[in-house]
Design a protein around this motif. Sequence first.
Motif, PDB file in Angstrom:
ATOM      1  N   LYS A 154      24.796  51.184 -12.501  1.00 14.06           N
ATOM      2  CA  LYS A 154      25.772  50.963 -11.442  1.00 14.06           C
ATOM      3  C   LYS A 154      27.151  50.601 -11.991  1.00 14.06           C
ATOM      4  O   LYS A 154      28.173  50.964 -11.398  1.00 14.06           O
ATOM      5  CB  LYS A 154      25.265  49.861 -10.496  1.00 14.06           C
ATOM      6  N   PHE A 155      27.199  49.882 -13.117  1.00 15.99           N
ATOM      7  CA  PHE A 155      28.484  49.637 -13.783  1.00 15.99           C
ATOM      8  C   PHE A 155      29.115  50.978 -14.159  1.00 15.99           C
ATOM      9  O   PHE A 155      30.318  51.185 -14.007  1.00 15.99           O
ATOM     10  CB  PHE A 155      28.272  48.804 -15.049  1.00 15.99           C
ATOM     11  N   GLY A 156      28.296  51.879 -14.684  1.00 17.64           N
ATOM     12  CA  GLY A 156      28.808  53.188 -15.057  1.00 17.64           C
ATOM     13  C   GLY A 156      29.337  53.959 -13.868  1.00 17.64           C
ATOM     14  O   GLY A 156      30.392  54.600 -13.946  1.00 17.64           O
ATOM     15  N   LEU A 157      28.626  53.889 -12.747  1.00 20.40           N
ATOM     16  CA  LEU A 157      29.064  54.583 -11.543  1.00 20.40           C
ATOM     17  C   LEU A 157      30.369  53.996 -11.028  1.00 20.40           C
ATOM     18  O   LEU A 157      31.280  54.733 -10.625  1.00 20.40           O
ATOM     19  CB  LEU A 157      27.976  54.491 -10.462  1.00 20.40           C
ATOM     20  N   ARG A 158      30.481  52.674 -11.078  1.00 15.98           N
ATOM     21  CA  ARG A 158      31.729  52.045 -10.634  1.00 15.98           C
ATOM     22  C   ARG A 158      32.904  52.488 -11.507  1.00 15.98           C
ATOM     23  O   ARG A 158      33.991  52.800 -10.999  1.00 15.98           O
ATOM     24  CB  ARG A 158      31.600  50.518 -10.675  1.00 15.98           C
ATOM     25  N   GLY A 159      32.680  52.547 -12.807  1.00 13.22           N
ATOM     26  CA  GLY A 159      33.744  52.994 -13.696  1.00 13.22           C
ATOM     27  C   GLY A 159      34.157  54.426 -13.423  1.00 13.22           C
ATOM     28  O   GLY A 159      35.352  54.763 -13.429  1.00 13.22           O
ATOM     29  N   PHE A 160      33.177  55.277 -13.177  1.00  9.30           N
ATOM     30  CA  PHE A 160      33.491  56.675 -12.865  1.00  9.30           C
ATOM     31  C   PHE A 160      34.312  56.764 -11.585  1.00  9.30           C
ATOM     32  O   PHE A 160      35.317  57.502 -11.530  1.00  9.30           O
ATOM     33  CB  PHE A 160      32.202  57.478 -12.721  1.00  9.30           C
ATOM     34  N   LEU A 161      33.912  56.059 -10.557  1.00  6.16           N
ATOM     35  CA  LEU A 161      34.618  56.119  -9.274  1.00  6.16           C
ATOM     36  C   LEU A 161      36.067  55.665  -9.421  1.00  6.16           C
ATOM     37  O   LEU A 161      36.975  56.252  -8.818  1.00  6.16           O
ATOM     38  CB  LEU A 161      33.904  55.248  -8.236  1.00  6.16           C
ATOM     39  N   CYS A 162      36.279  54.636 -10.227  1.00  6.26           N
ATOM     40  CA  CYS A 162      37.642  54.114 -10.402  1.00  6.26           C
ATOM     41  C   CYS A 162      38.552  55.177 -10.993  1.00  6.26           C
ATOM     42  O   CYS A 162      39.652  55.429 -10.488  1.00  6.26           O
ATOM     43  CB  CYS A 162      37.607  52.873 -11.294  1.00  6.26           C
ATOM     44  N   GLY A 163      38.103  55.830 -12.058  1.00  5.59           N
ATOM     45  CA  GLY A 163      38.924  56.859 -12.677  1.00  5.59           C
ATOM     46  C   GLY A 163      39.052  58.109 -11.828  1.00  5.59           C
ATOM     47  O   GLY A 163      40.140  58.704 -11.718  1.00  5.59           O
ATOM     48  N   PHE A 164      37.967  58.540 -11.211  1.00  6.17           N
ATOM     49  CA  PHE A 164      37.969  59.751 -10.389  1.00  6.17           C
ATOM     50  C   PHE A 164      38.841  59.575  -9.154  1.00  6.17           C
ATOM     51  O   PHE A 164      39.515  60.513  -8.710  1.00  6.17           O
ATOM     52  CB  PHE A 164      36.529  60.092 -10.005  1.00  6.17           C
ATOM     53  N   HIS A 165      38.828  58.380  -8.582  1.00  5.31           N
ATOM     54  CA  HIS A 165      39.684  58.048  -7.446  1.00  5.31           C
ATOM     55  C   HIS A 165      41.150  58.313  -7.801  1.00  5.31           C
ATOM     56  O   HIS A 165      41.901  58.907  -7.014  1.00  5.31           O
ATOM     57  CB  HIS A 165      39.473  56.579  -7.073  1.00  5.31           C
ATOM     58  N   GLN A 166      41.557  57.881  -8.987  1.00  5.79           N
ATOM     59  CA  GLN A 166      42.940  58.075  -9.410  1.00  5.79           C
ATOM     60  C   GLN A 166      43.274  59.544  -9.620  1.00  5.79           C
ATOM     61  O   GLN A 166      44.388  59.997  -9.327  1.00  5.79           O
ATOM     62  CB  GLN A 166      43.178  57.298 -10.709  1.00  5.79           C
ATOM     63  N   GLU A 167      42.304  60.307 -10.115  1.00  5.75           N
ATOM     64  CA  GLU A 167      42.536  61.725 -10.362  1.00  5.75           C
ATOM     65  C   GLU A 167      42.696  62.529  -9.069  1.00  5.75           C
ATOM     66  O   GLU A 167      43.538  63.432  -8.991  1.00  5.75           O
ATOM     67  CB  GLU A 167      41.377  62.302 -11.171  1.00  5.75           C
ATOM     68  N   LEU A 168      41.873  62.205  -8.066  1.00  5.88           N
ATOM     69  CA  LEU A 168      41.828  63.056  -6.874  1.00  5.88           C
ATOM     70  C   LEU A 168      42.746  62.610  -5.745  1.00  5.88           C
ATOM     71  O   LEU A 168      43.052  63.411  -4.858  1.00  5.88           O
ATOM     72  CB  LEU A 168      40.390  63.141  -6.359  1.00  5.88           C
ATOM     73  N   ALA A 169      43.178  61.354  -5.753  1.00  2.00           N
ATOM     74  CA  ALA A 169      44.047  60.876  -4.671  1.00  2.00           C
ATOM     75  C   ALA A 169      45.288  61.748  -4.492  1.00  2.00           C
ATOM     76  O   ALA A 169      45.642  62.097  -3.354  1.00  2.00           O
ATOM     77  CB  ALA A 169      44.431  59.418  -4.914  1.00  2.00           C
ATOM     78  N   PRO A 170      45.986  62.141  -5.562  1.00  2.09           N
ATOM     79  CA  PRO A 170      47.172  62.987  -5.372  1.00  2.09           C
ATOM     80  C   PRO A 170      46.849  64.386  -4.857  1.00  2.09           C
ATOM     81  O   PRO A 170      47.749  65.106  -4.412  1.00  2.09           O
ATOM     82  CB  PRO A 170      47.785  63.063  -6.782  1.00  2.09           C
ATOM     83  N   LEU A 171      45.565  64.760  -4.906  1.00  2.00           N
ATOM     84  CA  LEU A 171      45.149  66.094  -4.480  1.00  2.00           C
ATOM     85  C   LEU A 171      44.570  66.099  -3.068  1.00  2.00           C
ATOM     86  O   LEU A 171      44.018  67.107  -2.619  1.00  2.00           O
ATOM     87  CB  LEU A 171      44.119  66.653  -5.469  1.00  2.00           C
ATOM     88  N   GLY A 172      44.664  64.956  -2.378  1.00  2.00           N
ATOM     89  CA  GLY A 172      44.238  64.885  -0.986  1.00  2.00           C
ATOM     90  C   GLY A 172      42.777  64.558  -0.781  1.00  2.00           C
ATOM     91  O   GLY A 172      42.282  64.614   0.355  1.00  2.00           O
ATOM     92  N   VAL A 173      42.055  64.206  -1.844  1.00  2.00           N
ATOM     93  CA  VAL A 173      40.614  63.931  -1.747  1.00  2.00           C
ATOM     94  C   VAL A 173      40.355  62.441  -1.979  1.00  2.00           C
ATOM     95  O   VAL A 173      40.846  61.869  -2.956  1.00  2.00           O
ATOM     96  CB  VAL A 173      39.824  64.776  -2.767  1.00  2.00           C
ATOM     97  N   LYS A 174      39.577  61.849  -1.095  1.00  2.00           N
ATOM     98  CA  LYS A 174      39.274  60.425  -1.172  1.00  2.00           C
ATOM     99  C   LYS A 174      38.002  60.195  -1.984  1.00  2.00           C
ATOM    100  O   LYS A 174      37.022  60.929  -1.830  1.00  2.00           O
ATOM    101  CB  LYS A 174      39.075  59.851   0.241  1.00  2.00           C
ATOM    102  N   VAL A 175      38.017  59.172  -2.818  1.00  2.00           N
ATOM    103  CA  VAL A 175      36.848  58.780  -3.610  1.00  2.00           C
ATOM    104  C   VAL A 175      36.662  57.279  -3.469  1.00  2.00           C
ATOM    105  O   VAL A 175      37.581  56.515  -3.762  1.00  2.00           O
ATOM    106  CB  VAL A 175      37.011  59.148  -5.102  1.00  2.00           C
ATOM    107  N   SER A 176      35.482  56.874  -2.992  1.00  2.00           N
ATOM    108  CA  SER A 176      35.245  55.461  -2.695  1.00  2.00           C
ATOM    109  C   SER A 176      33.845  55.036  -3.109  1.00  2.00           C
ATOM    110  O   SER A 176      32.937  55.864  -3.227  1.00  2.00           O
ATOM    111  CB  SER A 176      35.392  55.197  -1.176  1.00  2.00           C
ATOM    112  N   GLY A 177      33.689  53.729  -3.292  1.00  2.00           N
ATOM    113  CA  GLY A 177      32.378  53.140  -3.504  1.00  2.00           C
ATOM    114  C   GLY A 177      32.126  52.069  -2.467  1.00  2.00           C
ATOM    115  O   GLY A 177      33.036  51.323  -2.095  1.00  2.00           O
ATOM    116  N   VAL A 178      30.901  52.015  -1.978  1.00  2.00           N
ATOM    117  CA  VAL A 178      30.483  50.952  -1.060  1.00  2.00           C
ATOM    118  C   VAL A 178      29.590  50.005  -1.846  1.00  2.00           C
ATOM    119  O   VAL A 178      28.661  50.438  -2.535  1.00  2.00           O
ATOM    120  CB  VAL A 178      29.738  51.528   0.159  1.00  2.00           C
ATOM    121  N   TYR A 179      29.867  48.708  -1.730  1.00  2.00           N
ATOM    122  CA  TYR A 179      29.193  47.698  -2.542  1.00  2.00           C
ATOM    123  C   TYR A 179      28.435  46.724  -1.648  1.00  2.00           C
ATOM    124  O   TYR A 179      28.955  45.686  -1.260  1.00  2.00           O
ATOM    125  CB  TYR A 179      30.210  46.949  -3.410  1.00  2.00           C
TER     126      TYR A 179
END
Length: 275
Positions: A154-179
Amino acid sequence: MSISRKALITGAGGGIGSAISRALDARGYSLILVDREMAPLDAVAATLRAAPEKILCDLSSREEVERLCDRLGREHADLDVLVNNAGIVVPGAVTGLDQAALDLHLEINLRAPIRLMRAAAPLMIARRRGAMVATVSLGGVISLKDSAIYSASKFGLRGFLCGFHQELAPLGVKVSGVYPAAVDTPMLHHEALHGGSVLNFVDRVMTPEDIAAATLKAIDTGRLEVYSPWSASLMARLFGSFPWMIRPILPLMEKLGEQGRRKFLARKDLSAQQH
């Protein structure tokens, strides 16, 4: 005339997955339900207003995950929402768990959701809209004894979401995690009876519907992290920032958690099943 929207949910046959499915169905989404067995999917489908598409996929199998990804590209290029909800937890000390248990955590909790998000991303980027949400856990913020392997995934998944969120936000795609904190599901019942962390029961136990509401919030806002309940996240994030604080305070927290566990078992009439 309303525009039909499409959402895919993994682990849709479980407690949280079924609640998320009902919440999206109520919003008018066309659903694709994914799980490894058909019976739970049939049970969820019977509660929905519109008939969903049902796909069997064992997320611990890389071959089956690849087939699902290929199917997304061929048949569901119009996917609006991807909810990576499927997960596994096998409580126990690292030295007491076999390699198969470690591999299951990494495949189901980490590799499969990453692979599915990578498959869905080009479809959403092409349309400059879409939302991807993963059910993570407070175990992705703080790691405790007897859940080290689970937290690693789950630490790994959280890290992935954080970076992927930054990559896709400018492209109009939302990336989120529910905790979520502890959620009243069969998985929690198993943990309560078979040596899972008693810290699950320090705070109030959430319902699957609470987590479904948090998932809708993530879809709507695109917020990187949505906590449920927010109060439980405060302590987890504090200890996550200062992990050396965990050991000194752990005995007190375990005492409180054990009291909460006993109350939970009694309230759910599970005490007689305790070993």
